[in-house]
Design a protein around this motif. Structure first.
Motif, PDB file in Angstrom:
ATOM      1  N   SER A  25      51.288   4.035  56.825  1.00  0.00           N
ATOM      2  CA  SER A  25      52.501   4.465  58.310  1.00  0.00           C
ATOM      3  C   SER A  25      53.152   4.238  58.563  1.00  0.00           C
ATOM      4  CB  SER A  25      51.576   5.091  59.446  1.00  0.00           C
ATOM      5  OG  SER A  25      52.324   6.062  59.747  1.00  0.00           O
ATOM      6  N   HIS A  26      52.933   2.279  59.058  1.00  0.00           N
ATOM      7  CA  HIS A  26      53.746   1.575  59.824  1.00  0.00           C
ATOM      8  C   HIS A  26      54.239   0.385  58.544  1.00  0.00           C
ATOM      9  CE1 HIS A  26      51.566   3.135  62.773  1.00  0.00           C
ATOM     10  NE2 HIS A  26      52.815   3.779  62.734  1.00  0.00           N
ATOM     11  N   GLY A  27      54.158   0.521  56.952  1.00  0.00           N
ATOM     12  CA  GLY A  27      54.372  -0.986  56.979  1.00  0.00           C
ATOM     13  C   GLY A  27      55.364  -0.267  56.579  1.00  0.00           C
ATOM     14  N   PRO A  58      57.030  11.200  69.756  1.00  0.00           N
ATOM     15  CA  PRO A  58      58.108  10.616  69.420  1.00  0.00           C
ATOM     16  C   PRO A  58      58.187   9.519  67.821  1.00  0.00           C
ATOM     17  CG  PRO A  58      56.503  10.066  71.280  1.00  0.00           C
ATOM     18  CD  PRO A  58      56.393  10.771  70.278  1.00  0.00           C
ATOM     19  N   ARG A  59      57.681   9.229  66.867  1.00  0.00           N
ATOM     20  CA  ARG A  59      57.873   8.806  66.433  1.00  0.00           C
ATOM     21  C   ARG A  59      59.371   8.977  64.889  1.00  0.00           C
ATOM     22  NH1 ARG A  59      54.769   6.044  62.277  1.00  0.00           N
ATOM     23  NH2 ARG A  59      55.982   5.140  60.549  1.00  0.00           N
ATOM     24  N   GLN A  60      58.874  10.630  65.393  1.00  0.00           N
ATOM     25  CA  GLN A  60      60.112  11.452  64.426  1.00  0.00           C
ATOM     26  C   GLN A  60      61.538  10.979  65.129  1.00  0.00           C
ATOM     27  OE1 GLN A  60      58.535  12.841  61.489  1.00  0.00           O
ATOM     28  NE2 GLN A  60      56.811  12.321  62.186  1.00  0.00           N
ATOM     29  N   ARG A 117      62.867  19.191  57.218  1.00  0.00           N
ATOM     30  CA  ARG A 117      62.399  19.675  57.669  1.00  0.00           C
ATOM     31  C   ARG A 117      61.105  20.032  57.873  1.00  0.00           C
ATOM     32  NH1 ARG A 117      61.647  23.180  52.350  1.00  0.00           N
ATOM     33  NH2 ARG A 117      60.260  24.987  54.035  1.00  0.00           N
ATOM     34  N   ARG A 118      60.205  18.612  57.185  1.00  0.00           N
ATOM     35  CA  ARG A 118      59.667  18.198  57.820  1.00  0.00           C
ATOM     36  C   ARG A 118      58.687  17.185  59.237  1.00  0.00           C
ATOM     37  NH1 ARG A 118      55.485  14.111  57.254  1.00  0.00           N
ATOM     38  NH2 ARG A 118      57.321  13.028  57.886  1.00  0.00           N
ATOM     39  N   GLN A 119      60.540  16.643  59.296  1.00  0.00           N
ATOM     40  CA  GLN A 119      60.295  16.167  60.800  1.00  0.00           C
ATOM     41  C   GLN A 119      59.718  16.570  61.681  1.00  0.00           C
ATOM     42  OE1 GLN A 119      63.042  12.503  59.019  1.00  0.00           O
ATOM     43  NE2 GLN A 119      61.452  12.044  60.592  1.00  0.00           N
ATOM     44  N   GLU A 154      46.229   6.391  71.086  1.00  0.00           N
ATOM     45  CA  GLU A 154      47.563   5.521  70.825  1.00  0.00           C
ATOM     46  C   GLU A 154      48.201   6.904  70.559  1.00  0.00           C
ATOM     47  OE1 GLU A 154      47.384   3.070  67.599  1.00  0.00           O
ATOM     48  OE2 GLU A 154      47.190   5.307  66.138  1.00  0.00           O
ATOM     49  N   ARG A 155      49.948   6.806  70.931  1.00  0.00           N
ATOM     50  CA  ARG A 155      51.820   8.050  70.278  1.00  0.00           C
ATOM     51  C   ARG A 155      50.992   8.831  69.434  1.00  0.00           C
ATOM     52  NH1 ARG A 155      56.547   5.129  68.217  1.00  0.00           N
ATOM     53  NH2 ARG A 155      54.906   5.106  65.951  1.00  0.00           N
ATOM     54  N   SER A 156      50.910   9.827  69.423  1.00  0.00           N
ATOM     55  CA  SER A 156      50.716  11.106  68.277  1.00  0.00           C
ATOM     56  C   SER A 156      51.455  12.001  68.616  1.00  0.00           C
ATOM     57  CB  SER A 156      49.204  11.053  67.915  1.00  0.00           C
ATOM     58  OG  SER A 156      49.048  11.823  66.783  1.00  0.00           O
TER      59      SER A 156
HETATM   60  C1  EPS Z   1      49.683   9.668  62.524  1.00  0.00           C
HETATM   61  C2  EPS Z   1      50.346   9.739  63.560  1.00  0.00           C
HETATM   62  C3  EPS Z   1      51.742   9.872  63.995  1.00  0.00           C
HETATM   63  C4  EPS Z   1      52.235  10.334  63.484  1.00  0.00           C
HETATM   64  C5  EPS Z   1      52.246  10.311  62.054  1.00  0.00           C
HETATM   65  C6  EPS Z   1      50.732  10.547  61.819  1.00  0.00           C
HETATM   66  O1  EPS Z   1      51.722   8.228  63.758  1.00  0.00           O
HETATM   67  P1  EPS Z   1      52.377   7.058  64.891  1.00  0.00           P
HETATM   68  O2  EPS Z   1      51.326   6.753  65.361  1.00  0.00           O
HETATM   69  O3  EPS Z   1      52.990   6.484  64.254  1.00  0.00           O
HETATM   70  O4  EPS Z   1      52.630   8.424  65.925  1.00  0.00           O
HETATM   71  O5  EPS Z   1      53.647  11.017  63.275  1.00  0.00           O
HETATM   72  O6  EPS Z   1      52.981  10.836  61.278  1.00  0.00           O
HETATM   73  C7  EPS Z   1      54.615  10.688  60.741  1.00  0.00           C
HETATM   74  C8  EPS Z   1      54.521   9.476  61.040  1.00  0.00           C
HETATM   75  C9  EPS Z   1      54.710  11.550  59.629  1.00  0.00           C
HETATM   76  O7  EPS Z   1      56.261  11.036  59.771  1.00  0.00           O
HETATM   77  O8  EPS Z   1      54.448  12.688  59.932  1.00  0.00           O
HETATM   78  C10 EPS Z   1      48.547   9.390  61.886  1.00  0.00           C
HETATM   79  O9  EPS Z   1      47.504   9.459  62.824  1.00  0.00           O
HETATM   80  O10 EPS Z   1      48.173  10.914  60.692  1.00  0.00           O
END
Ligand code: EPS
Length: 357
Positions: free
Chosen positions: A11-13, A49-51, A40-42, A303-305
């Motif tokens: 995910s963060h690589g 806020p990751r999006q 569309r997925r985003q 954490e942020r989600s």
């Molecule tokens: C996710 C946690 C969140 C989601 C992520 C899936 O990411 P983060 O921890 O960076 O805030 O936003 O999904 C995406 C980044 C995406 O593009 O769909 C998890 O724990 O599964």
């Protein structure tokens, strides 16, 4: 050649990658169409806020020349913009310099419902992050890119696939309420495929069955806990006389309880499948857990989600169904060049005198 898909990426690589092998040569791909699906997925309601950090775009590193497939493996890449905040913590090689940015401290508080606990136990990790990074639904991005490629192949034989949430209004109200209460929600999505001829999949063995393959593909998406084809679970409560779709003289049906699949084979009606998503497990008011470092009772990682990712699932499920239908269509019609694939489909629908609805 069988259509095959493999993917990698945390995910963060630095990036998510997919290799699509077995595509016929000469298939025209549209970069904007792939990027539109990524967008569309985003965009789904309730995302984190990751999006705002990510603007997913496809890069193609191999298998394509001037927008046409070469019949060689297609290499797709979607970069993680957020990696810039994790360059030390998610460095593929031993990181140099002082730890900085995110991901530098081990996570030891597994979240109920996520891969965290089973992941560290199974793989012998000390840091829950080593499990959660790949388990994250972030990597669905590159599967959506592969699904867009599958849709391009299906379009050459008149098949279209579309996913949507079930009851959008209620879902959004549910998301708003959950956000206020700092909680999360799940929901149901439905994917429909039109233009599918009778005869994709087979009853011959269980792994040939199209319904089994679609269920496998949908259950392979993060947070999906249930799948149904057509009227699915509701069929169990009906009489046989109510549950089956009578055959007209033109071999079409007036009803579609079967969701376009009988005995594991497409029957020419619209394919209808649903997937149920559980509420996301990262909670702002966390559930009870254990600190893996101390063995003491603790609350899970916060954490942020996202509050919900159901609208995103509609796009991801659409990609998964498109992929499986493309695999089944390629299996049935073959073809090293896209023209061969199209010609085999045409010859087949002529043989069975199949008139599209
Ligand atoms: C996710 C946690 C969140 C989601 C992520 C899936 O990411 P983060 O921890 O960076 O805030 O936003 O999904 C995406 C980044 C995406 O593009 O769909 C998890 O724990 O599964």
């Amino acid at each position: 050649m069988t259509l095959r898909l493999s993917s990698a990426g945390e995910s963060h690589g630095p990036a998510l990658v997919a290799i699509v092998a077995g595509l016929p040569a000469g298939l025209v791909l549209d970069r904007d169409a792939i990027d539109a699906d990524l967008k569309r997925r985003q965009e789904g309601y309730g995302r984190s806020p990751r999006q705002q950090i990510e603007q997913d775009r496809v890069e193609v590193l191999a298998g394509l020349r001037q927008g046409r497939t070469l019949g060689t493996p297609l290499a797709l890449v979607v970069r993680n913009n957020d990696h810039r905040n994790w360059t030390w913590g998610m460095s593929p090689w031993p990181a140099e310099g002082e730890p900085s940015g995110k991901g530098t401290k081990p996570v030891t508080l597994p979240r109920p419902g996520h891969a965290d606990l089973a992941g560290v136990l199974k793989y012998g990790h000390d840091d829950v992050r080593d499990a959660l990074e790949r388990a994250s639904a972030r990597h669905t991005a590159v599967h959506v890119a592969a699904g867009a490629v599958a849709k391009a192949l299906l379009a050459t034989i008149g098949i279209a696939v579309r996913g949507a949430t079930v009851d959008e209004e209620a879902l959004r109200a549910n998301i708003d309420a959950a956000r206020k209460e700092r909680d999360t929600v799940g929901g149901i999505v439905e994917v429909r495929a039109t233009g599918v001829p009778p005869g994709l999949g087979s009853y011959a063995t269980k792994d040939d069955r199209l319904d089994a393959r679609l269920a496998f593909a949908l259950m392979g998406i993060q947070a999906v806990k249930g799948v149904e084809i057509g009227d699915g679970f509701a069929l169990a409560a009906l009489r046989g006389s109510q549950a089956h779709d009578e055959i007209r003289t033109d071999r079409r049906r007036d009803t579609n309880h079967a969701g376009g699949i009988e005995a594991g084979v497409s029957n020419g009606e619209e394919i209808v499948v649903r997937a149920a998503m559980k509420p996301l497990p990262t909670l702002m008011k966390p559930l009870g857990s254990v600190d893996l470092q101390t063995g003491e009772a603790a609350t899970a990682l916060v954490e942020r989600s996202d509050v919900a990712a159901v609208e995103a699932l509609a796009v991801v499920a659409e990609a998964a169904v498109a992929w499986e239908l493309a695999v089944a269509a390629k299996e049935k019609f073959g073809g090293d060049a896209v023209g061969d694939f199209v010609a085999a489909h045409r010859a087949y629908v002529e043989r069975i005198a199949w008139a599209r609805a």
